[in-house]
Write a protein that holds these residues in place. Structure first.
Motif, PDB file in Angstrom:
ATOM      1  N   ALA A  13      55.360  13.432  65.262  1.00  0.00           N
ATOM      2  CA  ALA A  13      55.466  14.436  66.321  1.00  0.00           C
ATOM      3  C   ALA A  13      56.453  14.017  67.415  1.00  0.00           C
ATOM      4  N   ASP A  14      56.601  12.709  67.608  1.00  0.00           N
ATOM      5  CA  ASP A  14      57.462  12.253  68.707  1.00  0.00           C
ATOM      6  C   ASP A  14      58.892  11.922  68.257  1.00  0.00           C
ATOM      7  N   ALA A  15      59.248  12.369  67.029  1.00  0.00           N
ATOM      8  CA  ALA A  15      60.558  11.980  66.486  1.00  0.00           C
ATOM      9  C   ALA A  15      61.668  12.972  66.830  1.00  0.00           C
ATOM     10  N   GLY A  16      61.300  14.059  67.469  1.00  0.00           N
ATOM     11  CA  GLY A  16      62.328  15.053  67.822  1.00  0.00           C
ATOM     12  C   GLY A  16      62.840  15.822  66.619  1.00  0.00           C
ATOM     13  N   ILE A  17      62.041  15.887  65.563  1.00  0.00           N
ATOM     14  CA  ILE A  17      62.432  16.652  64.374  1.00  0.00           C
ATOM     15  C   ILE A  17      61.619  17.951  64.376  1.00  0.00           C
ATOM     16  N   ALA A  18      62.302  19.073  64.567  1.00  0.00           N
ATOM     17  CA  ALA A  18      61.584  20.349  64.650  1.00  0.00           C
ATOM     18  C   ALA A  18      62.082  21.374  63.645  1.00  0.00           C
ATOM     19  N   THR A  19      63.294  21.172  63.131  1.00  0.00           N
ATOM     20  CA  THR A  19      63.872  22.124  62.165  1.00  0.00           C
ATOM     21  C   THR A  19      64.476  21.328  61.008  1.00  0.00           C
ATOM     22  N   LEU A  20      64.800  22.042  59.938  1.00  0.00           N
ATOM     23  CA  LEU A  20      65.429  21.375  58.797  1.00  0.00           C
ATOM     24  C   LEU A  20      66.768  20.764  59.215  1.00  0.00           C
ATOM     25  N   ALA A  21      67.451  21.408  60.160  1.00  0.00           N
ATOM     26  CA  ALA A  21      68.755  20.899  60.622  1.00  0.00           C
ATOM     27  C   ALA A  21      68.605  19.531  61.288  1.00  0.00           C
ATOM     28  N   ASP A  22      67.412  19.290  61.879  1.00  0.00           N
ATOM     29  CA  ASP A  22      67.179  18.000  62.546  1.00  0.00           C
ATOM     30  C   ASP A  22      67.040  16.843  61.547  1.00  0.00           C
ATOM     31  N   LEU A  23      66.997  17.159  60.256  1.00  0.00           N
ATOM     32  CA  LEU A  23      66.877  16.093  59.245  1.00  0.00           C
ATOM     33  C   LEU A  23      68.229  15.445  58.939  1.00  0.00           C
ATOM     34  N   ALA A  24      69.284  15.963  59.557  1.00  0.00           N
ATOM     35  CA  ALA A  24      70.624  15.388  59.348  1.00  0.00           C
ATOM     36  C   ALA A  24      70.613  13.923  59.778  1.00  0.00           C
ATOM     37  N   GLY A  25      71.078  13.064  58.893  1.00  0.00           N
ATOM     38  CA  GLY A  25      71.145  11.628  59.204  1.00  0.00           C
ATOM     39  C   GLY A  25      69.813  10.909  59.090  1.00  0.00           C
ATOM     40  N   LYS A  26      68.790  11.601  58.596  1.00  0.00           N
ATOM     41  CA  LYS A  26      67.444  10.990  58.517  1.00  0.00           C
ATOM     42  C   LYS A  26      67.123  10.553  57.088  1.00  0.00           C
ATOM     43  N   ASN A  27      66.146   9.642  56.992  1.00  0.00           N
ATOM     44  CA  ASN A  27      65.619   9.232  55.683  1.00  0.00           C
ATOM     45  C   ASN A  27      64.422  10.097  55.340  1.00  0.00           C
ATOM     46  N   ALA A  76      45.778  14.949  66.858  1.00  0.00           N
ATOM     47  CA  ALA A  76      46.572  16.180  66.778  1.00  0.00           C
ATOM     48  C   ALA A  76      48.058  15.962  67.039  1.00  0.00           C
ATOM     49  N   ASP A  77      48.402  14.963  67.848  1.00  0.00           N
ATOM     50  CA  ASP A  77      49.827  14.801  68.186  1.00  0.00           C
ATOM     51  C   ASP A  77      50.507  13.692  67.366  1.00  0.00           C
ATOM     52  N   THR A  78      49.988  13.407  66.180  1.00  0.00           N
ATOM     53  CA  THR A  78      50.590  12.347  65.353  1.00  0.00           C
ATOM     54  C   THR A  78      51.765  12.873  64.525  1.00  0.00           C
ATOM     55  N   TYR A  79      51.502  13.950  63.765  1.00  0.00           N
ATOM     56  CA  TYR A  79      52.530  14.498  62.876  1.00  0.00           C
ATOM     57  C   TYR A  79      52.789  15.969  63.203  1.00  0.00           C
ATOM     58  N   VAL A  80      53.941  16.455  62.758  1.00  0.00           N
ATOM     59  CA  VAL A  80      54.199  17.905  62.780  1.00  0.00           C
ATOM     60  C   VAL A  80      54.609  18.355  61.382  1.00  0.00           C
ATOM     61  N   ILE A  81      54.294  19.611  61.086  1.00  0.00           N
ATOM     62  CA  ILE A  81      54.812  20.248  59.873  1.00  0.00           C
ATOM     63  C   ILE A  81      55.876  21.233  60.340  1.00  0.00           C
ATOM     64  N   LEU A  82      57.082  21.128  59.790  1.00  0.00           N
ATOM     65  CA  LEU A  82      58.140  22.056  60.204  1.00  0.00           C
ATOM     66  C   LEU A  82      57.803  23.477  59.750  1.00  0.00           C
ATOM     67  N   ASP A  83      58.180  24.445  60.596  1.00  0.00           N
ATOM     68  CA  ASP A  83      57.888  25.848  60.279  1.00  0.00           C
ATOM     69  C   ASP A  83      58.607  26.332  59.026  1.00  0.00           C
ATOM     70  N   GLU A  84      59.824  25.848  58.816  1.00  0.00           N
ATOM     71  CA  GLU A  84      60.612  26.323  57.654  1.00  0.00           C
ATOM     72  C   GLU A  84      60.190  25.565  56.399  1.00  0.00           C
ATOM     73  N   PRO A  85      59.630  26.244  55.413  1.00  0.00           N
ATOM     74  CA  PRO A  85      59.289  25.544  54.170  1.00  0.00           C
ATOM     75  C   PRO A  85      60.553  25.240  53.354  1.00  0.00           C
ATOM     76  N   VAL A  86      60.440  24.282  52.473  1.00  0.00           N
ATOM     77  CA  VAL A  86      61.571  23.931  51.604  1.00  0.00           C
ATOM     78  C   VAL A  86      61.548  24.771  50.326  1.00  0.00           C
ATOM     79  N   ALA A  87      60.340  25.107  49.846  1.00  0.00           N
ATOM     80  CA  ALA A  87      60.218  25.890  48.606  1.00  0.00           C
ATOM     81  C   ALA A  87      58.834  26.514  48.508  1.00  0.00           C
ATOM     82  N   SER A  88      58.736  27.576  47.705  1.00  0.00           N
ATOM     83  CA  SER A  88      57.439  28.195  47.387  1.00  0.00           C
ATOM     84  C   SER A  88      57.221  28.036  45.897  1.00  0.00           C
ATOM     85  N   GLU A  89      56.001  27.791  45.502  1.00  0.00           N
ATOM     86  CA  GLU A  89      55.726  27.529  44.082  1.00  0.00           C
ATOM     87  C   GLU A  89      54.268  27.812  43.755  1.00  0.00           C
TER      88      GLU A  89
END
Ligand code: ARG
Length: 296
Positions: A152-166, A231-244
């Motif tokens: 939650a504290d990593a500043g990752i909120a959108t798929l675009a924020d994954l740029a440069g991340k592992n 509650a403030d440990t992790y976040v799930i991004l709103d944009e899913p990667v895939a539906s299955e």
């Protein structure tokens, strides 16, 4: 220890029976005969199921699952195998008079386990998409999404924020397929690295340690880990990667067994039992609205 005693007792009974039944029977024959000792018949032996005369033999239904995939299949706090999928499978067995066996497997070795008969099916948040021709499937019972979990504290909120991340995901998983699918080519190219791990228990450890910045994972598993922490440990991004879609996967061609099991699953949904089982896992990440048989 209890199991050992039980095996010992059944061995003794087999010897005793062989000795009384026929003096000429060599008890070692009985002991070496898998049927007598292990009730070696499995549900895969279609003939046993279909002849309706199952009273003579015990039928074992062995479900392969990855014990690091909550809430569908996992190790509970008391060390027992637990999970929504396992509970459903157990209910199917109860109704058919089968003996239920939950067999943990390495997710990456599932095809070999199925092919050599150590398991009768894979029932464990198992995605059908892009694997339609590899297994004999039941209909869909759960609509899943692949989501991204970050701290939650990593500043990752959108798929675009994954740029440069592992980003990490499970080997041989549908999440890995989704990320390496050409639809997500730009997203994948933006990552520093896409890491693979054997199971999601390890993926969450990597996230906690900071060796990974985000996990691509099935939403139920993501929900489970979110519910297990503050509650403030992790976040799930709103944009899913895939539906299955999840189904129960059998060895290709094992249609009779797949149909026998599915018939029971439908009955379990229709008479309200599935809703009851689902309620037990609703606070552990299961999305009850995603159970397609309950929402027809
Ligand atoms: N839905 C994913 C797949 O089928 C899950 C993979 C993770 N492991 C599992 N045990 N279900 O590939």
């Amino acid at each position: 220890m209890k199991k050992f005693i039980a095996i010992l007792m059944s061995l003794l009974m087999v010897f005793a029976f062989a000795a009384c039944a026929d003096d000429t029977t060599d008890p070692t024959d009985a002991a070496s005969n898998g049927d007598a000792l292990t009730n070696g018949d499995t549900a895969t032996d279609g003939d046993v199921i279909s002849d309706g005369n199952a009273d003579a033999e015990e039928i074992t239904f062995t479900v392969g699952f990855d014990a690091g995939f909550p809430p569908f299949g996992y190790i509970a706090d008391d060390g027992s195998y637990d999970g929504f999928d396992l509970a459903l499978a157990e209910e199917v067995c109860k109704r058919l008079g089968w003996t239920f066996v939950a067999q943990p497997i390495d997710w990456n070795a599932r095809d070999a386990e199925l092919a050599n008969g150590t398991i009768d099916c894979i029932w464990n948040g198992f995605t059908k998409n892009d694997r339609e021709d590899l297994y004999t499937w039941t209909d869909t019972y759960y609509d899943n999404t692949i989501v991204i979990v970050a701290k939650a504290d990593a500043g990752i909120a959108t798929l675009a924020d994954l740029a440069g991340k592992n980003v990490i995901t499970q080997a041989a998983s549908s999440a890995l397929s989704a990320l390496t699918n050409e639809d997500n080519a730009d997203l994948l190219a933006s990552f520093a690295e896409l890491l693979e791990t054997a199971d999601y228990t390890k993926a969450f450890m990597e996230l906690d340690q900071g060796t990974a910045d985000a996990i691509a994972v099935d939403s139920g598993v993501a929900n489970f880990y979110l519910a297990s922490k503050d509650a403030d440990t992790y976040v799930i991004l709103d944009e899913p990667v895939a539906s299955e879609q999840y189904g129960i996967g059998f060895l290709l061609g094992n249609t009779e067994l797949a149909e026998t099991v599915w018939e029971q699953v439908e009955a379990i949904a229709e008479d309200g039992t599935m809703a009851k089982i689902a309620a037990e896992y609703a606070d552990k990440g299961l999305v009850v609205e995603s159970l397609v048989l309950l929402n027809k």
